[in-house]
Write a protein that holds these residues in place. Structure first.
Motif, PDB file in Angstrom:
ATOM      1  N   GLN A   4     -16.239  49.372   6.655  1.00  0.00           N
ATOM      2  CA  GLN A   4     -16.453  47.768   5.444  1.00  0.00           C
ATOM      3  C   GLN A   4     -15.492  46.899   5.253  1.00  0.00           C
ATOM      4  N   GLU A   6     -14.357  43.660   3.136  1.00  0.00           N
ATOM      5  CA  GLU A   6     -15.208  42.685   1.788  1.00  0.00           C
ATOM      6  C   GLU A   6     -14.698  41.135   2.189  1.00  0.00           C
ATOM      7  N   ASN A   7     -14.974  40.112   2.016  1.00  0.00           N
ATOM      8  CA  ASN A   7     -14.698  38.109   2.372  1.00  0.00           C
ATOM      9  C   ASN A   7     -14.657  37.564   3.606  1.00  0.00           C
ATOM     10  N   LYS A   9     -16.539  35.843   6.200  1.00  0.00           N
ATOM     11  CA  LYS A   9     -17.827  34.700   5.875  1.00  0.00           C
ATOM     12  C   LYS A   9     -18.752  33.774   6.951  1.00  0.00           C
ATOM     13  N   GLY A  37     -20.843  42.789   7.202  1.00  0.00           N
ATOM     14  CA  GLY A  37     -18.947  43.107   6.969  1.00  0.00           C
ATOM     15  C   GLY A  37     -18.170  43.872   6.954  1.00  0.00           C
ATOM     16  N   TYR A  60      -8.884  41.251   3.916  1.00  0.00           N
ATOM     17  CA  TYR A  60      -9.934  41.942   3.676  1.00  0.00           C
ATOM     18  C   TYR A  60     -10.114  43.208   3.427  1.00  0.00           C
ATOM     19  N   SER A  63     -13.996  48.153   1.539  1.00  0.00           N
ATOM     20  CA  SER A  63     -14.904  47.760   1.013  1.00  0.00           C
ATOM     21  C   SER A  63     -15.340  48.879  -0.467  1.00  0.00           C
ATOM     22  N   ALA A  71      -8.374  41.820  -5.994  1.00  0.00           N
ATOM     23  CA  ALA A  71      -9.298  41.688  -4.819  1.00  0.00           C
ATOM     24  C   ALA A  71      -9.364  39.864  -5.156  1.00  0.00           C
ATOM     25  N   LYS A  75      -9.021  37.555  -2.041  1.00  0.00           N
ATOM     26  CA  LYS A  75     -10.318  36.377  -1.916  1.00  0.00           C
ATOM     27  C   LYS A  75      -9.538  34.883  -1.254  1.00  0.00           C
ATOM     28  N   SER A  78      -8.011  35.785   2.023  1.00  0.00           N
ATOM     29  CA  SER A  78      -8.417  35.762   2.697  1.00  0.00           C
ATOM     30  C   SER A  78      -9.697  34.238   3.348  1.00  0.00           C
TER      31      SER A  78
END
Length: 93
Positions: A4, A6-7, A9, A37, A60, A63, A71, A75, A78
């Motif tokens: 899992q 983040e980022n 999209k 995600g 990425y 999580s 972070a 981001k 990403s």
């Protein structure tokens, strides 16, 4: 294995992740679930830490592993990965 992250999209993000992860000889397949995600990696090796580090390098992070400045940096990376993936998708059509 499922990671899992983040980022994620869009399809550009997914394309970048697939392309880069498939450059690792230990990886035989990669699927990306944008809505969840989730990155699903087919590999005979249990190299989760290596794969998570590669995803972080692309922007990425797994999580819950990146906070504060880390972070924000992930981001930003990403967004660049996303843009590169979109361009690659347009060129390869």
């Amino acid at each position: 294995m499922e990671i899992q992250v983040e980022n994620i999209k869009c399809g550009g993000c997914a394309g970048t992740i697939k392309k880069n992860m498939l450059n690792d000889s230990r990886v035989s397949g990669v699927e990306v679930d944008i809505e969840q995600g989730m990155v699903i990696i087919d590999s005979a090796d249990d190299a989760r830490a290596d794969f998570s580090a590669a995803l972080l390098k692309m922007g990425y992070p797994e999580s819950g592993t990146a906070e504060g400045l880390a972070a924000a940096k992930a981001k930003a990376k990403s967004f660049v990965s996303c843009a590169v993936g979109k361009v690659d998708n347009m060129v390869n059509k």
